[in-house]
Scaffold this motif. Sequence first.
Motif, PDB file in Angstrom:
ATOM      1  N   PHE A 235      69.142  84.418  87.594  1.00 22.82           N
ATOM      2  CA  PHE A 235      69.053  83.797  86.275  1.00 22.82           C
ATOM      3  C   PHE A 235      68.644  82.346  86.446  1.00 22.82           C
ATOM      4  O   PHE A 235      68.803  81.775  87.510  1.00 22.82           O
ATOM      5  CB  PHE A 235      70.422  83.822  85.560  1.00 22.82           C
ATOM      6  CG  PHE A 235      71.009  85.186  85.427  1.00 22.82           C
ATOM      7  CD1 PHE A 235      70.654  86.002  84.362  1.00 22.82           C
ATOM      8  CD2 PHE A 235      71.910  85.661  86.361  1.00 22.82           C
ATOM      9  CE1 PHE A 235      71.193  87.273  84.239  1.00 22.82           C
ATOM     10  CE2 PHE A 235      72.442  86.931  86.247  1.00 22.82           C
ATOM     11  CZ  PHE A 235      72.089  87.740  85.174  1.00 22.82           C
ATOM     12  N   HIS A 236      68.143  81.764  85.385  1.00 27.56           N
ATOM     13  CA  HIS A 236      67.952  80.322  85.359  1.00 27.56           C
ATOM     14  C   HIS A 236      68.395  79.803  84.000  1.00 27.56           C
ATOM     15  O   HIS A 236      68.419  80.538  83.015  1.00 27.56           O
ATOM     16  CB  HIS A 236      66.519  79.911  85.702  1.00 27.56           C
ATOM     17  CG  HIS A 236      65.478  80.347  84.723  1.00 27.56           C
ATOM     18  ND1 HIS A 236      64.836  81.571  84.802  1.00 27.56           N
ATOM     19  CD2 HIS A 236      64.968  79.728  83.636  1.00 27.56           C
ATOM     20  CE1 HIS A 236      63.975  81.680  83.811  1.00 27.56           C
ATOM     21  NE2 HIS A 236      64.031  80.576  83.084  1.00 27.56           N
ATOM     22  N   LEU A 237      68.797  78.552  83.991  1.00 30.76           N
ATOM     23  CA  LEU A 237      69.205  77.885  82.758  1.00 30.76           C
ATOM     24  C   LEU A 237      68.050  77.028  82.279  1.00 30.76           C
ATOM     25  O   LEU A 237      67.346  76.407  83.081  1.00 30.76           O
ATOM     26  CB  LEU A 237      70.416  76.975  82.992  1.00 30.76           C
ATOM     27  CG  LEU A 237      71.759  77.642  83.182  1.00 30.76           C
ATOM     28  CD1 LEU A 237      72.821  76.595  83.487  1.00 30.76           C
ATOM     29  CD2 LEU A 237      72.159  78.438  81.947  1.00 30.76           C
ATOM     30  N   ARG A 238      67.886  76.994  80.961  1.00 33.59           N
ATOM     31  CA  ARG A 238      66.877  76.109  80.402  1.00 33.59           C
ATOM     32  C   ARG A 238      67.378  75.556  79.076  1.00 33.59           C
ATOM     33  O   ARG A 238      68.279  76.107  78.445  1.00 33.59           O
ATOM     34  CB  ARG A 238      65.537  76.827  80.228  1.00 33.59           C
ATOM     35  CG  ARG A 238      65.535  77.876  79.135  1.00 33.59           C
ATOM     36  CD  ARG A 238      64.183  78.549  79.022  1.00 33.59           C
ATOM     37  NE  ARG A 238      64.181  79.498  77.926  1.00 33.59           N
ATOM     38  CZ  ARG A 238      63.284  80.453  77.768  1.00 33.59           C
ATOM     39  NH1 ARG A 238      62.304  80.582  78.643  1.00 33.59           N
ATOM     40  NH2 ARG A 238      63.354  81.266  76.742  1.00 33.59           N
ATOM     41  N   VAL A 239      66.780  74.467  78.669  1.00 37.10           N
ATOM     42  CA  VAL A 239      67.058  73.872  77.360  1.00 37.10           C
ATOM     43  C   VAL A 239      66.016  74.456  76.416  1.00 37.10           C
ATOM     44  O   VAL A 239      64.806  74.380  76.697  1.00 37.10           O
ATOM     45  CB  VAL A 239      66.949  72.338  77.413  1.00 37.10           C
ATOM     46  CG1 VAL A 239      67.146  71.755  76.033  1.00 37.10           C
ATOM     47  CG2 VAL A 239      67.956  71.772  78.409  1.00 37.10           C
TER      48      VAL A 239
ATOM     49  N   VAL B   1      71.690  73.302  68.114  1.00 38.15           N
ATOM     50  CA  VAL B   1      72.687  72.240  68.212  1.00 38.15           C
ATOM     51  C   VAL B   1      72.465  71.467  69.512  1.00 38.15           C
ATOM     52  O   VAL B   1      71.801  71.947  70.430  1.00 38.15           O
ATOM     53  CB  VAL B   1      74.133  72.805  68.197  1.00 38.15           C
ATOM     54  CG1 VAL B   1      74.437  73.498  66.889  1.00 38.15           C
ATOM     55  CG2 VAL B   1      74.374  73.739  69.367  1.00 38.15           C
ATOM     56  N   ALA B   2      73.052  70.285  69.581  1.00 35.05           N
ATOM     57  CA  ALA B   2      72.992  69.499  70.816  1.00 35.05           C
ATOM     58  C   ALA B   2      73.715  70.251  71.929  1.00 35.05           C
ATOM     59  O   ALA B   2      74.674  70.971  71.682  1.00 35.05           O
ATOM     60  CB  ALA B   2      73.638  68.141  70.591  1.00 35.05           C
ATOM     61  N   LYS B   3      73.266  70.097  73.132  1.00 36.88           N
ATOM     62  CA  LYS B   3      73.837  70.701  74.337  1.00 36.88           C
ATOM     63  C   LYS B   3      73.608  72.209  74.433  1.00 36.88           C
ATOM     64  O   LYS B   3      74.159  72.864  75.296  1.00 36.88           O
ATOM     65  CB  LYS B   3      75.341  70.407  74.464  1.00 36.88           C
ATOM     66  CG  LYS B   3      75.671  68.939  74.577  1.00 36.88           C
ATOM     67  CD  LYS B   3      77.158  68.754  74.788  1.00 36.88           C
ATOM     68  CE  LYS B   3      77.487  67.306  74.922  1.00 36.88           C
ATOM     69  NZ  LYS B   3      78.218  66.754  73.811  1.00 36.88           N
ATOM     70  N   GLN B   4      72.801  72.784  73.545  1.00 38.76           N
ATOM     71  CA  GLN B   4      72.514  74.214  73.625  1.00 38.76           C
ATOM     72  C   GLN B   4      71.698  74.507  74.872  1.00 38.76           C
ATOM     73  O   GLN B   4      70.824  73.729  75.258  1.00 38.76           O
ATOM     74  CB  GLN B   4      71.750  74.677  72.390  1.00 38.76           C
ATOM     75  CG  GLN B   4      71.426  76.163  72.414  1.00 38.76           C
ATOM     76  CD  GLN B   4      70.706  76.620  71.151  1.00 38.76           C
ATOM     77  OE1 GLN B   4      70.736  75.950  70.133  1.00 38.76           O
ATOM     78  NE2 GLN B   4      70.067  77.772  71.226  1.00 38.76           N
ATOM     79  N   LEU B   5      71.987  75.629  75.499  1.00 38.56           N
ATOM     80  CA  LEU B   5      71.257  76.080  76.683  1.00 38.56           C
ATOM     81  C   LEU B   5      70.815  77.521  76.483  1.00 38.56           C
ATOM     82  O   LEU B   5      71.248  78.192  75.545  1.00 38.56           O
ATOM     83  CB  LEU B   5      72.153  75.997  77.919  1.00 38.56           C
ATOM     84  CG  LEU B   5      72.669  74.621  78.307  1.00 38.56           C
ATOM     85  CD1 LEU B   5      73.702  74.742  79.420  1.00 38.56           C
ATOM     86  CD2 LEU B   5      71.517  73.727  78.735  1.00 38.56           C
ATOM     87  N   GLN B   6      70.007  78.007  77.409  1.00 39.64           N
ATOM     88  CA  GLN B   6      69.649  79.413  77.441  1.00 39.64           C
ATOM     89  C   GLN B   6      69.773  79.916  78.872  1.00 39.64           C
ATOM     90  O   GLN B   6      69.357  79.234  79.813  1.00 39.64           O
ATOM     91  CB  GLN B   6      68.217  79.642  76.945  1.00 39.64           C
ATOM     92  CG  GLN B   6      68.049  79.381  75.467  1.00 39.64           C
ATOM     93  CD  GLN B   6      66.627  79.584  74.992  1.00 39.64           C
ATOM     94  OE1 GLN B   6      65.679  79.270  75.706  1.00 39.64           O
ATOM     95  NE2 GLN B   6      66.478  80.093  73.777  1.00 39.64           N
ATOM     96  N   ILE B   7      70.348  81.097  79.007  1.00 40.25           N
ATOM     97  CA  ILE B   7      70.376  81.805  80.288  1.00 40.25           C
ATOM     98  C   ILE B   7      69.242  82.820  80.210  1.00 40.25           C
ATOM     99  O   ILE B   7      69.180  83.604  79.261  1.00 40.25           O
ATOM    100  CB  ILE B   7      71.713  82.550  80.502  1.00 40.25           C
ATOM    101  CG1 ILE B   7      72.902  81.604  80.368  1.00 40.25           C
ATOM    102  CG2 ILE B   7      71.706  83.261  81.853  1.00 40.25           C
ATOM    103  CD1 ILE B   7      74.253  82.326  80.308  1.00 40.25           C
ATOM    104  N   VAL B   8      68.354  82.814  81.193  1.00 38.21           N
ATOM    105  CA  VAL B   8      67.202  83.716  81.181  1.00 38.21           C
ATOM    106  C   VAL B   8      67.187  84.499  82.489  1.00 38.21           C
ATOM    107  O   VAL B   8      67.399  83.935  83.561  1.00 38.21           O
ATOM    108  CB  VAL B   8      65.880  82.926  81.028  1.00 38.21           C
ATOM    109  CG1 VAL B   8      64.686  83.866  80.940  1.00 38.21           C
ATOM    110  CG2 VAL B   8      65.941  82.017  79.809  1.00 38.21           C
TER     111      VAL B   8
END
Length: 134
Positions: free
Chosen positions: A5-9, A15-22
């Motif tokens: 997986f990788h994390l991205r903005v 909202v502020a500080k939201q991330l995505q796991i892909v």
Amino acid sequence: MDGLFHLRVPTCALVAKQLQIVTTRHVGSTLLMEENEKAVLGGVKTALRKAFAAFGLLTLFLESSPRPEEPQSHVVIDVIPLAPGLSGDVEMAFTLAMSECDEEWSQHKKIIRVDLPSLSLQGDSTSTGGSSSS
């Protein structure tokens, strides 16, 4: 994250500080992941819950699979930090949306409250619904 997986903005965060796991691998849904991928994803979610909890925030995970039938698809899990006082509003919004959904979405009616102490930072690694326990 073992390269799974990788994390991205997100480019258009809610909202502020939201991330995505892909997912790195092409997979249409978390339901189609291998057991080791599900275990690693559970660890990633737990780590994110703890990180956001340090700021006094709850965590909402929302999985989207834009094209699950396509072999080149990647699962995207939005990680949305919430102020604890909003958990009731979120639960109410999801409950209302699910009660008004058509039959295509009726299989997804599992809603777990995000403010239950028993669900605090420990969650299962296989749920994909929108809650702090997924």
